[in-house]
Structures are given as C-alpha cells and as structure tokens.
Design a protein around this motif. Sequence first.
Motif, PDB file in Angstrom:
ATOM      1  N   UNK A  86      32.360  57.202  23.166  1.00  0.00           N
ATOM      2  CA  UNK A  86      32.607  56.129  23.540  1.00  0.00           C
ATOM      3  C   UNK A  86      32.292  55.514  24.043  1.00  0.00           C
ATOM      4  N   UNK A  87      31.286  54.259  23.021  1.00  0.00           N
ATOM      5  CA  UNK A  87      30.417  52.419  23.322  1.00  0.00           C
ATOM      6  C   UNK A  87      31.881  51.959  23.454  1.00  0.00           C
ATOM      7  N   UNK A  88      31.135  50.866  24.850  1.00  0.00           N
ATOM      8  CA  UNK A  88      31.259  50.019  24.805  1.00  0.00           C
ATOM      9  C   UNK A  88      30.784  49.316  25.393  1.00  0.00           C
ATOM     10  N   UNK A  89      30.936  48.088  25.434  1.00  0.00           N
ATOM     11  CA  UNK A  89      29.745  46.258  26.085  1.00  0.00           C
ATOM     12  C   UNK A  89      30.857  45.727  26.654  1.00  0.00           C
ATOM     13  N   UNK A  90      29.712  45.267  27.901  1.00  0.00           N
ATOM     14  CA  UNK A  90      29.862  44.118  29.014  1.00  0.00           C
ATOM     15  C   UNK A  90      29.581  42.921  28.658  1.00  0.00           C
ATOM     16  N   UNK A  91      30.652  41.756  28.198  1.00  0.00           N
ATOM     17  CA  UNK A  91      30.444  40.432  27.963  1.00  0.00           C
ATOM     18  C   UNK A  91      30.160  40.031  29.343  1.00  0.00           C
ATOM     19  N   UNK A  92      30.882  39.248  29.596  1.00  0.00           N
ATOM     20  CA  UNK A  92      31.023  38.019  30.627  1.00  0.00           C
ATOM     21  C   UNK A  92      31.899  38.729  31.917  1.00  0.00           C
ATOM     22  N   UNK A  93      31.642  38.781  33.378  1.00  0.00           N
ATOM     23  CA  UNK A  93      31.926  39.331  33.907  1.00  0.00           C
ATOM     24  C   UNK A  93      31.715  41.035  33.900  1.00  0.00           C
ATOM     25  N   UNK A  94      32.688  41.617  34.734  1.00  0.00           N
ATOM     26  CA  UNK A  94      32.594  42.642  34.183  1.00  0.00           C
ATOM     27  C   UNK A  94      33.229  43.749  33.276  1.00  0.00           C
ATOM     28  N   UNK A  95      34.427  43.117  32.599  1.00  0.00           N
ATOM     29  CA  UNK A  95      34.909  43.096  31.680  1.00  0.00           C
ATOM     30  C   UNK A  95      34.620  44.072  30.969  1.00  0.00           C
ATOM     31  N   UNK A  96      34.554  45.312  29.820  1.00  0.00           N
ATOM     32  CA  UNK A  96      34.254  45.936  29.459  1.00  0.00           C
ATOM     33  C   UNK A  96      35.182  46.165  27.555  1.00  0.00           C
ATOM     34  N   UNK A  97      34.528  46.010  27.037  1.00  0.00           N
ATOM     35  CA  UNK A  97      35.500  45.608  25.455  1.00  0.00           C
ATOM     36  C   UNK A  97      34.803  47.414  24.581  1.00  0.00           C
ATOM     37  N   UNK A  98      36.084  48.193  24.145  1.00  0.00           N
ATOM     38  CA  UNK A  98      35.495  49.519  23.824  1.00  0.00           C
ATOM     39  C   UNK A  98      35.327  49.825  22.471  1.00  0.00           C
ATOM     40  N   UNK A  99      34.454  50.807  22.037  1.00  0.00           N
ATOM     41  CA  UNK A  99      34.616  50.975  20.413  1.00  0.00           C
ATOM     42  C   UNK A  99      35.981  52.364  20.406  1.00  0.00           C
ATOM     43  N   UNK A 100      35.857  53.045  19.596  1.00  0.00           N
ATOM     44  CA  UNK A 100      37.778  53.213  19.087  1.00  0.00           C
ATOM     45  C   UNK A 100      37.073  55.263  19.457  1.00  0.00           C
ATOM     46  N   UNK A 101      35.845  55.073  19.203  1.00  0.00           N
ATOM     47  CA  UNK A 101      35.513  56.207  20.149  1.00  0.00           C
ATOM     48  C   UNK A 101      34.641  57.453  18.862  1.00  0.00           C
ATOM     49  N   UNK A 102      34.186  58.647  19.121  1.00  0.00           N
ATOM     50  CA  UNK A 102      33.680  59.696  18.216  1.00  0.00           C
ATOM     51  C   UNK A 102      34.048  60.793  18.564  1.00  0.00           C
ATOM     52  N   UNK A 103      35.249  61.588  17.926  1.00  0.00           N
ATOM     53  CA  UNK A 103      35.592  62.553  18.056  1.00  0.00           C
ATOM     54  C   UNK A 103      34.374  63.625  17.824  1.00  0.00           C
ATOM     55  N   UNK A 104      33.854  64.194  18.752  1.00  0.00           N
ATOM     56  CA  UNK A 104      32.433  65.362  18.564  1.00  0.00           C
ATOM     57  C   UNK A 104      32.932  66.746  19.098  1.00  0.00           C
ATOM     58  N   UNK A 105      32.895  67.508  17.603  1.00  0.00           N
ATOM     59  CA  UNK A 105      33.613  68.871  17.983  1.00  0.00           C
ATOM     60  C   UNK A 105      31.850  70.110  17.506  1.00  0.00           C
ATOM     61  N   UNK A 106      30.799  70.664  18.110  1.00  0.00           N
ATOM     62  CA  UNK A 106      30.523  71.617  18.595  1.00  0.00           C
ATOM     63  C   UNK A 106      31.357  72.564  18.371  1.00  0.00           C
ATOM     64  N   UNK A 107      30.253  73.472  17.191  1.00  0.00           N
ATOM     65  CA  UNK A 107      30.986  74.947  17.137  1.00  0.00           C
ATOM     66  C   UNK A 107      29.852  75.537  17.224  1.00  0.00           C
TER      67      UNK A 107
END
Lengths: 108, 112
Positions: A86-107
């Motif tokens: 998951x990628x998350x960005x920090x704007x004002x203060x320490x609040x984070x806004x998240x992406x939806x995430x990337x599901x990684x599967x390594x076989x």
Amino acid sequence: KNEVEQSPQNLTAQEGEFITINCSYSVGISALHWLQQHPGGGIVSLFMLSSGKKKHGRLIATINIQEKHSSLHITASHPRDSAVYICAVRGSGSRLTFGEGTQLTVNP
Amino acid sequence: DAGVTQSPTHLIKTRGQQVTLRCSPKSGHDTVSWYQQALGQGPQFIFQYYEEEERQRGNFPDRFSGHQFPNYSSELNVNALLLGDSALYLCASSLREYTEAFFGQGTRLTVV
C-alpha cells in the motif's frame, strides 16, 4: 479520481523476478509511505520518503516529487513477499491518505 | 518496545449496540490516528488525536468519537452500530508529523 492511485491492482510473479509497483498522487505531500499488509490485517511500514531513493535489503523505493510519482521495487522476489503493498501519502499533520493497494503473489 | 497495541483483536456486535476500541501507541509517540479498512479497500482516515484533542477528522459521522488520555493511549467509540461498520479498525501512532507511522494489528469488528 482518487488522490492516490496504485498500479497494478494485482500482480503475480515467479520467484526470483524483479517487481515494480507504482503510485501516483494528485495532492501536495510532506512524505510518502510504502506499507505491507499480510492476511490478518497487520500493517508494517516499509519506507517513508520525502525525496530520492531508499533501500532496505531487497526493497527499493523511489520518489519523484515533480512528477508526483513513486515506485516500490522488489529484487529477487520470494514467496514470502506475497502480501498487499500500500502506498500512502501524508499531507497536513500526520494524516495519511491511502491507495487501494496492490495484491502481490509470488509463486515458487 | 511493544510497538502499537490494539485491543480487542476481534469483536462481534449487534446492530444498534455501541463499541469501544483501544490503542496504546509506540513508546515515545504522542499522536494517534484511527483508520477504517473495509474488506478489499485501502484504509480510510477517521480522526487523529494529539494533546488529548481531536486535531483532524475524516468524513465519518458523529457516531464515531474518540478520546486520548494523558499517557497518549486512545479509544475509538462507535455508537448505534450499522452493518456497514463491519471492518478492520487500525490505529497508527507517530511523533507528530515528524516520524513514520507505526500501525497496530487492528481490531476486526463484525456487526450482525
């Protein structure tokens, strides 16, 4: 459009492959985080970036502030790397806004 | 250092009930943020506490309230539970905006 967009949503790789996950954001930020989430929910912080590049073991994170883009690379991927990243960005203060995430599967 | 601890880990409640979730921040951290993560989605910011006051709030109804204690621990309260409140609730702590956020394991709330 979400403030934080990740690609791809899902990624399947063979053990040993080089993996790249991308994150684009549309707001001003003070820092960007890359996080790992395993089944069960716990989130682990991998990197916090405000410029340039960071490396930890097989993981490398880069950020381009001008282009509002970051990448997470995994070298020599292993099945134990399978998780949601998951990628998350920090704007004002320490609040984070998240992406939806990337599901990684390594076989194996 | 125990890191960020949350309790309970799992909880089942009935619609209309009230619930309290607890979070102890990592040692040295004074800021606690709460997030809601629905299944298959990224976490959404609920609110943040610093110096025992709510400093920022996301787009959540007043049914969601919180508190921070002098030892920096925090509670999240949800009243009049709805089925849609079923989610993983994550607590994150930091030293203001100066350090990376550390997350707890989360509380899985199921509303039936």
